[in-house]
Design a protein around this motif. Structure first.
Motif, PDB file in Angstrom:
ATOM      1  N   SER A   1       0.812  -1.218   0.000  1.00 13.41           N
ATOM      2  CA  SER A   1       0.000   0.000   0.000  1.00 13.41           C
ATOM      3  C   SER A   1       0.848   1.271   0.000  1.00 13.41           C
ATOM      4  O   SER A   1       0.356   2.339  -0.349  1.00 13.41           O
ATOM      5  N   GLN A   2       2.094   1.175   0.370  1.00  8.00           N
ATOM      6  CA  GLN A   2       3.003   2.314   0.324  1.00  8.00           C
ATOM      7  C   GLN A   2       3.700   2.399  -1.030  1.00  8.00           C
ATOM      8  O   GLN A   2       4.027   3.482  -1.505  1.00  8.00           O
ATOM      9  N   SER A   3       3.928   1.254  -1.624  1.00  6.60           N
ATOM     10  CA  SER A   3       4.712   1.176  -2.847  1.00  6.60           C
ATOM     11  C   SER A   3       4.052   1.883  -4.020  1.00  6.60           C
ATOM     12  O   SER A   3       4.723   2.548  -4.808  1.00  6.60           O
ATOM     13  N   LEU A   4       2.733   1.753  -4.135  1.00  4.14           N
ATOM     14  CA  LEU A   4       2.027   2.385  -5.255  1.00  4.14           C
ATOM     15  C   LEU A   4       2.036   3.910  -5.137  1.00  4.14           C
ATOM     16  O   LEU A   4       2.453   4.592  -6.087  1.00  4.14           O
ATOM     17  N   PRO A   5       1.589   4.485  -4.027  1.00  6.24           N
ATOM     18  CA  PRO A   5       1.612   5.951  -3.941  1.00  6.24           C
ATOM     19  C   PRO A   5       3.027   6.523  -4.081  1.00  6.24           C
ATOM     20  O   PRO A   5       3.209   7.569  -4.708  1.00  6.24           O
TER      21      PRO A   5
END
Length: 149
Positions: free
Chosen positions: A18-22
């Motif tokens: 969930s951190q990697s995409l943003p």
């Protein structure tokens, strides 16, 4: 570096899906990578409950930044964000079989047995990166659709 390469790099550093995409799309969203990492930090592992896959929630954060409702009266923004949300969920489920973290992993990651199963079967290192990559591909596809390409 492409969005996919960036997202996979972040994920390989033991950051949440969930951190990697943003973080991979931070520049396009008008935020810093640090802000993006902080924004997505509570959504990994299906919000730690095996719910919606963190790669999907991270993708929805990106799409919200790009197409989201900007104010209380912004009905056009609300309609746009609803549209890209539905499209993201539809395409991810179509491509990956589900958008539920537990369903995708085939276990309940809220339990120690489930987490052990994931570690023993290398799901976090082999399977989850494929979900991150799929989410990036879908975000890029939706961006192209929104541009009319």
């Amino acid at each position: 570096m492409t969005h996919k390469e960036k997202a996979l790099h972040y994920f390989s550093q033991e950051l949440h899906c969930s951190q990697s995409l943003p973080a991979a799309f931070a520049a396009e969203c008008g935020i810093t990578e640090e802000q993006a990492l902080r924004l997505g930090s509570c959504f990994g592992s299906g919000m730690r409950r095996g719910a919606v896959c963190g790669a999907v929630t991270g993708a929805l954060m990106v799409l919200g930044f790009l197409y989201g409702q900007k104010s209380a009266g912004d009905t056009e923004g609300r309609q746009a964000s609803n549209k890209v949300n539905d499209r993201m969920m539809e395409l991810f489920k179509e491509k990956c079989g589900s958008y539920s973290c537990n369903d995708l992993l085939g276990c309940d990651i809220t339990t120690e047995d489930g987490r052990t199963y994931c570690r023993n079967n290398n799901l976090f290192t082999d399977f989850c990166p494929r979900m991150v990559a799929a989410a990036v591909d879908i975000v890029e596809e939706i961006i192209l659709e929104q541009k009319g390409v």
